[in-house]
Design a protein around this motif. Structure first.
Motif, PDB file in Angstrom:
ATOM      1  N   UNK A 219      -6.327 -12.410 -10.894  1.00 54.37           N
ATOM      2  CA  UNK A 219      -4.785 -12.297 -10.707  1.00 54.37           C
ATOM      3  C   UNK A 219      -4.344 -11.410  -9.508  1.00 54.37           C
ATOM      4  N   UNK A 220      -4.459 -11.884  -8.230  1.00 53.30           N
ATOM      5  CA  UNK A 220      -4.241 -11.008  -7.246  1.00 53.30           C
ATOM      6  C   UNK A 220      -2.629 -10.609  -6.745  1.00 53.30           C
ATOM      7  N   UNK A 221      -2.485  -9.722  -6.365  1.00 52.45           N
ATOM      8  CA  UNK A 221      -1.233  -9.419  -6.038  1.00 52.45           C
ATOM      9  C   UNK A 221      -0.762 -10.118  -4.890  1.00 52.45           C
ATOM     10  N   UNK A 222       0.349 -10.122  -4.487  1.00 54.02           N
ATOM     11  CA  UNK A 222       0.893 -10.799  -3.359  1.00 54.02           C
ATOM     12  C   UNK A 222       1.339  -9.990  -2.261  1.00 54.02           C
ATOM     13  N   UNK A 223       0.738 -10.133  -0.988  1.00 54.41           N
ATOM     14  CA  UNK A 223       1.353  -9.185   0.016  1.00 54.41           C
ATOM     15  C   UNK A 223       0.444  -7.870  -0.055  1.00 54.41           C
ATOM     16  N   UNK A 224       1.130  -7.008   0.974  1.00 52.86           N
ATOM     17  CA  UNK A 224       0.439  -5.880   1.334  1.00 52.86           C
ATOM     18  C   UNK A 224       0.736  -4.760   0.056  1.00 52.86           C
ATOM     19  N   UNK A 225      -0.213  -4.125  -0.219  1.00 52.66           N
ATOM     20  CA  UNK A 225       0.160  -3.247  -1.284  1.00 52.66           C
ATOM     21  C   UNK A 225       1.250  -2.143  -0.812  1.00 52.66           C
ATOM     22  N   UNK A 226       2.018  -1.634  -1.711  1.00 58.62           N
ATOM     23  CA  UNK A 226       2.938  -0.498  -1.098  1.00 58.62           C
ATOM     24  C   UNK A 226       2.182   0.669  -1.162  1.00 58.62           C
ATOM     25  N   UNK A 227       2.462   1.527  -0.209  1.00 58.58           N
ATOM     26  CA  UNK A 227       1.547   2.770  -0.105  1.00 58.58           C
ATOM     27  C   UNK A 227       1.960   3.646  -1.318  1.00 58.58           C
ATOM     28  N   UNK A 228       0.978   4.576  -2.042  1.00 57.64           N
ATOM     29  CA  UNK A 228       1.376   5.466  -3.166  1.00 57.64           C
ATOM     30  C   UNK A 228       2.350   6.405  -2.577  1.00 57.64           C
ATOM     31  N   UNK A 229       3.188   7.137  -3.511  1.00 57.83           N
ATOM     32  CA  UNK A 229       3.967   8.054  -3.322  1.00 57.83           C
ATOM     33  C   UNK A 229       3.072   9.307  -3.093  1.00 57.83           C
ATOM     34  N   UNK A 230       3.530  10.302  -2.345  1.00 58.26           N
ATOM     35  CA  UNK A 230       2.878  11.596  -2.302  1.00 58.26           C
ATOM     36  C   UNK A 230       2.923  12.514  -3.486  1.00 58.26           C
ATOM     37  N   UNK A 231       1.753  12.998  -3.792  1.00 61.60           N
ATOM     38  CA  UNK A 231       1.566  13.851  -5.253  1.00 61.60           C
ATOM     39  C   UNK A 231       1.900  15.352  -4.703  1.00 61.60           C
ATOM     40  N   UNK A 232       1.836  15.637  -3.543  1.00 61.96           N
ATOM     41  CA  UNK A 232       1.462  16.943  -3.197  1.00 61.96           C
ATOM     42  C   UNK A 232       2.816  17.618  -2.559  1.00 61.96           C
ATOM     43  N   UNK A 233       2.900  18.481  -1.666  1.00 58.66           N
ATOM     44  CA  UNK A 233       3.731  19.171  -0.952  1.00 58.66           C
ATOM     45  C   UNK A 233       4.604  17.969  -0.029  1.00 58.66           C
ATOM     46  N   UNK A 234       5.986  18.032  -0.438  1.00 54.25           N
ATOM     47  CA  UNK A 234       6.884  17.268   0.011  1.00 54.25           C
ATOM     48  C   UNK A 234       7.329  17.403   1.415  1.00 54.25           C
ATOM     49  N   UNK A 235       7.122  18.760   2.027  1.00 50.77           N
ATOM     50  CA  UNK A 235       7.621  19.208   3.395  1.00 50.77           C
ATOM     51  C   UNK A 235       6.448  19.096   4.350  1.00 50.77           C
ATOM     52  N   UNK A 236       6.416  18.331   5.560  1.00 57.75           N
ATOM     53  CA  UNK A 236       5.571  18.157   6.512  1.00 57.75           C
ATOM     54  C   UNK A 236       5.125  19.534   6.988  1.00 57.75           C
ATOM     55  N   UNK A 237       4.038  19.852   7.654  1.00 55.39           N
ATOM     56  CA  UNK A 237       3.735  21.248   8.150  1.00 55.39           C
ATOM     57  C   UNK A 237       4.442  21.465   9.339  1.00 55.39           C
ATOM     58  N   UNK A 238       4.361  22.743   9.489  1.00 56.87           N
ATOM     59  CA  UNK A 238       4.993  23.346  10.559  1.00 56.87           C
ATOM     60  C   UNK A 238       4.169  23.317  11.932  1.00 56.87           C
ATOM     61  N   UNK A 239       2.852  23.549  11.789  1.00 56.43           N
ATOM     62  CA  UNK A 239       2.074  23.688  12.946  1.00 56.43           C
ATOM     63  C   UNK A 239       0.649  22.725  12.561  1.00 56.43           C
ATOM     64  N   UNK A 240      -0.004  22.656  13.509  1.00 57.61           N
ATOM     65  CA  UNK A 240      -1.260  21.769  13.413  1.00 57.61           C
ATOM     66  C   UNK A 240      -2.064  22.374  12.586  1.00 57.61           C
TER      67      UNK A 240
END
Length: 438
Positions: A219-240
């Motif tokens: 029973x394969x899904x159709x099309x590309x899988x949607x990426x999972x939602x992030x489970x951790x911190x929602x704010x991108x990092x300030x520095x590398x």
């Protein structure tokens, strides 16, 4: 356990196939004295006319062709008439476009038929190849005992291999092993540890497990899988350097958490079929909204060659069965110790790159933690990779980059910024499509 008892473990709905009729010479193709009498005694003892029973069935509501071996009939051995029945079973699976499930218990090829018996393995391999080309799954349940050519074709050659606890499993039977052989190596549990078996399943769970696998593989899904939602911190990092620290944090969600949140149910595959396993690579197939998606997920450790080979095996299986693939990227890099090099690290990584590049099914990738060099990139979908806010993706770890560039350790944080490895940098560079939300 008899052949029909094995069938009863997984279904109450079984219809035996009509078997091809073959006229044989007295005492078989070798005129082996007493062979006809041995077969007659086996029939009287078991109620069966050959060492295998074949038919159509429903397993937990899913249709399949079942093949079940009767070990009490001349050790479940494969002879010419066994080959006739197996060929008919594979053909029935192709005719009905349904999977084939083998319940294997065999001692190998039948000595009383000599090389004629051994050649049945080629017939099985040819039929298996036809079913693979037709995109039909093949599953095996390895019973006690399973040795010789039956293990090397119907058993180990299946797409998914399950085994009952405590079963004797191995190419060499107990009477032909070296005198110093370790019995554990020839057990269900030993084969699982060596990466030759996907799961050891208790008899009471076998029907449900098989049914789940049959659903997942058909029973394969159709099309590309949607990426999972992030489970951790929602704010991108300030520095590398902040991105590196957050991706390395032990509190950051790992692959298990992402897979549990993404799938309603899933089944793992295990092992590279070359003698190895890697707990740092989780592979299998899961159901999401009632449709199946294959997955390969790194768990944050250096990925070993067996892990890459297992992922390549998973991607090729998914491609053949039209299952879209989700990969989760999280590794500081490929393992590069001496053991990994001896195990073929370079070739294993190359195998994943090739499997991803050749896949005809859609792939989606999500960087959920560390994305360390080629060992991480191997699992990345070239045009459909995403990142979480608490991840990074880099040509190499900043510390290693400093060493190569002969910079002092105190410059590592600044170098992390120069590498532009933050999620938002990766979006700007066109390396990832976007940063997934929480």
């Amino acid at each position: 356990m008899s052949a029909r008892e094995a069938i009863a473990l997984v279904t109450s709905d079984f219809t035996e196939l009509p078997y091809p009729h073959r006229s044989t010479r007295p005492d078989g193709p070798l005129a082996w004295a007493g062979y006809d009498g041995a077969r007659a005694a086996a029939t009287e003892r078991t109620g069966e006319s050959e060492s295998v029973i074949c038919g159509t069935a429903t397993v937990a509501g899913r249709p399949a062709v079942l093949v079940s071996f009767e070990f009490r009939y001349l050790g479940g051995s494969l002879g010419q008439r066994t080959g006739d029945r197996l060929e008919a079973a594979y053909a029935a699976a192709r005719e009905h476009r349904i999977p084939l499930v083998s319940l294997v218990a065999t001692g190998g090829s039948r000595m009383q038929e000599g090389m004629v018996a051994l050649r049945q393995l080629q017939r099985v391999a040819a039929q298996s190849a036809l079913n693979r080309a037709a995109g039909l799954p093949q599953l095996a349940v390895v019973r006690d005992p399973t040795t010789g050519g039956g293990w090397a074709t119907l058993g180990a050659g299946a797409d998914v291999v399950l085994t009952l606890p405590g079963a004797q499993v191995g190419f060499a039977g107990s009477r032909v092993r070296p005198p110093d052989a370790d019995p554990a190596a020839y057990s269900a549990e030993g084969q699982f540890a060596a990466g030759a078996v996907d799961a050891v399943v208790a008899p009471e769970r076998l029907s449900a497990c098989l049914g789940h696998w049959l659903r997942l593989l058909t029973t394969p899904a159709a099309g590309a899988p949607e990426p999972p939602r992030a489970l951790g911190d929602a704010v991108p990092p300030a520095t590398g350097w902040d991105a590196v620290h957050r991706a390395r944090s032990p509190e950051r969600p790992r692959a298990e958490a992402y897979l549990d949140a993404y799938f309603d149910s899933r089944e793992p595959i295990s092992g590279d079929r070359c003698g190895g396993t890697d707990d740092g690579m989780l592979c299998g197939v899961g159901l999401r909204a009632g449709r199946a998606i294959a997955y390969a997920a790194q768990t944050g450790t250096p990925t070993r060659p067996a892990g890459y080979r297992t992922a390549a095996r998973l991607i090729r299986l998914a491609d053949r069965l039209s299952l879209p693939v989700l990969t989760l990227i999280d590794t500081p890099g490929a393992a590069h110790d001496a053991a990994a090099e001896r195990a073929g690290a370079g070739a294993a990584i190359a195998d994943v790159f090739t499997a991803v590049a050749a896949a005809r099914v859609p792939l989606t990738s999500l960087v959920v933690g560390e994305g360390g060099s080629g060992g991480a990139l191997a699992l990345a979908a070239p045009a459909n990779t995403w990142a979480t806010p608490d991840s990074y993706f880099s040509v190499i770890a900043p510390e290693a980059a400093a060493s190569i560039l002969k910079r002092p350790p105190e410059e590592v944080p600044a170098l992390a910024g120069e590498l532009r490895l933050r999620p938002q940098d990766l979006v700007d560079l066109g390396v990832v499509r976007g940063i997934v939300p929480t």
